[in-house]
Write an enzyme that holds these catalytic residues in place. Structure first.
Site, short mmCIF file in Angstrom:
data_model
loop_
_atom_site.label_atom_id
_atom_site.label_comp_id
_atom_site.label_asym_id
_atom_site.label_seq_id
_atom_site.Cartn_x
_atom_site.Cartn_y
_atom_site.Cartn_z
N ARG A 1 0.39 -1.54 -0.12
CA ARG A 1 -0.45 -0.29 0.10
C ARG A 1 1.13 1.62 0.23
NH1 ARG A 1 -3.64 -2.31 -1.70
NH2 ARG A 1 -5.72 -2.22 -0.70
N GLU A 42 -2.37 7.88 -4.11
CA GLU A 42 -2.30 7.48 -4.99
C GLU A 42 -3.85 8.21 -5.82
OE1 GLU A 42 -1.69 3.67 -5.24
OE2 GLU A 42 -3.11 3.19 -5.07
N HIS A 74 -1.35 0.42 -9.71
CA HIS A 74 -1.87 -0.74 -9.08
C HIS A 74 -2.82 -1.53 -9.64
CE1 HIS A 74 -4.19 -0.56 -4.74
NE2 HIS A 74 -3.37 -1.60 -4.80
C1 GLV Z 1 -5.42 -5.03 -4.32
O1 GLV Z 1 -4.30 -3.77 -3.62
C2 GLV Z 1 -6.04 -4.89 -2.95
O2 GLV Z 1 -6.45 -4.88 -2.05
O3 GLV Z 1 -6.70 -6.43 -3.35
#
Ligand code: GLV
Length: 328
Positions: free
Chosen positions: A240, A269, A287
């Site tokens: 994250r 982000e 991401h």
């Molecule tokens: C993506 O970042 C998730 O947490 O599934």
């Protein structure tokens, strides 16, 4: 009998929407605008359920303003967009999508680590700029992945899946740090060694972050931690934004205090700190670690299953605060 009402807060597969429409009165946001908090509250009025993604923050204020809400189903394994204590206090079930994305996300984490170690993005940019005029003996020389020491911070399901790839596929030595040590039965097939964080930072050739975000994980990797890493090491973050201090990382990359980084997640982000765009030795992706069509569909299906079960008297497969169910 009227069906429960739900909000699907972001665009989702039409097939999943059609499935939800068999059980619910659905308001969906296929236009995919990102709701402000006020808009989210407005759209949640009268809804018992919400299908959310990481862009919807469900906190005490939202919960207080939406008293009919009973379940929030996140299409993500991470759920730092939920205030779980506030959900539990409000009697709202929160669910996420673990397991279905583990191997896909581990594939990506490993690929990003390899792209970083072998300077793939940097060399591709060079080629696209038309700068490749001759072969040279040390052109974009990176560092080996096979046989190197893989350091993993956060040894949950995805961390272990990355460790498997490294140990069994690439002959890597695996060291890891985690809140708790794995049972010996999980460590030994990988030859994984549990170490303290300082040892992890000092010994890893390739450090991969896979820990969940929490207040205590904020800037778990900042200037002091980067200073402890080998100057030849790489850092990969698929966890994250906010776990890494992006400003400190950009400075460390610029000054070559570490060799390179691969980042799929960023503080704030989708905005990126501009310093990260200025340094060459970083691979940047938006991401997408869980993003294969099959896995994103499996995540959406699981979020839908959680919603249907929670609002039709079934057993939601992947609750986060299951104690809410016990109390209901
Ligand atoms: C993506 O970042 C998730 O947490 O599934």
């Amino acid at each position: 009998m009227t069906q429960p009402a739900i909000l699907v807060a972001r665009a989702v597969f039409p097939e999943v929407l059609a499935h939800l429409a068999q059980h619910f009165e659905v308001e969906s946001n296929q236009a995919d605008t990102i709701f402000t908090k006020a808009e989210l509250i407005e759209h949640l009025q009268g809804k018992q359920g919400a299908f959310t993604t990481g862009s919807e923050r469900i906190d005490a204020e939202v919960l207080a303003a939406c008293p009919q809400l009973r379940v929030v189903a996140n299409m993500a394994v991470g759920y730092n967009n939920f205030d779980i204590a506030a959900c539990t206090a409000a009697g709202v079930l929160a669910t996420n999508t673990p397991d279905v994305l583990t191997e896909t996300t581990a594939d990506f984490g490993f690929a990003l680590m390899m792209a970083t170690a072998r300077r793939m993005a940097e060399s591709e940019r060079f080629l696209r700029r038309g700068e490749w005029t001759k072969w040279t003996y040390d052109m974009f020389a990176g560092s080996d992945v096979h046989g190197a020491t893989l350091g993993i911070l956060g040894m949950g399901r995805i961390g272990q899946a990355i460790a498997r790839r490294g140990a069994l596929g690439f002959g890597m030595k695996v060291i890891y740090h985690n809140r708790s040590r794995l049972p010996a039965a999980d460590e030994s097939p990988l030859g994984a060694r549990y170490v303290d964080k300082a040892t992890l930072l000092r010994e890893a050739d390739h450090l991969v972050l896979v820990l969940p975000y929490s207040a205590s994980a904020h800037h778990a990797i900042g200037a002091p931690e980067l200073a402890q890493m080998k100057p030849t090491a790489t850092l990969t973050n698929i966890a994250r934004g906010g776990i890494v201090d992006d400003v400190a990382l950009a400075a460390a990359l610029r000054d070559r205090r570490i060799a390179a980084a691969g980042l799929d997640v960023f503080e704030g982000e989708p905005a990126l700190h501009p310093d990260l765009l200025d340094v060459p030795n970083v691979v940047l992706t938006p991401h997408i670690a869980s993003s294969t069509l099959a896995t994103r569909r499996a995540m959406a299906d699981l979020a839908a299953k959680n919603l249907v079960a929670a609002l039709t008297g079934g057993v939601p497969p992947t609750p986060i605060n299951g104690e809410v169910l016990a109390k209901a």
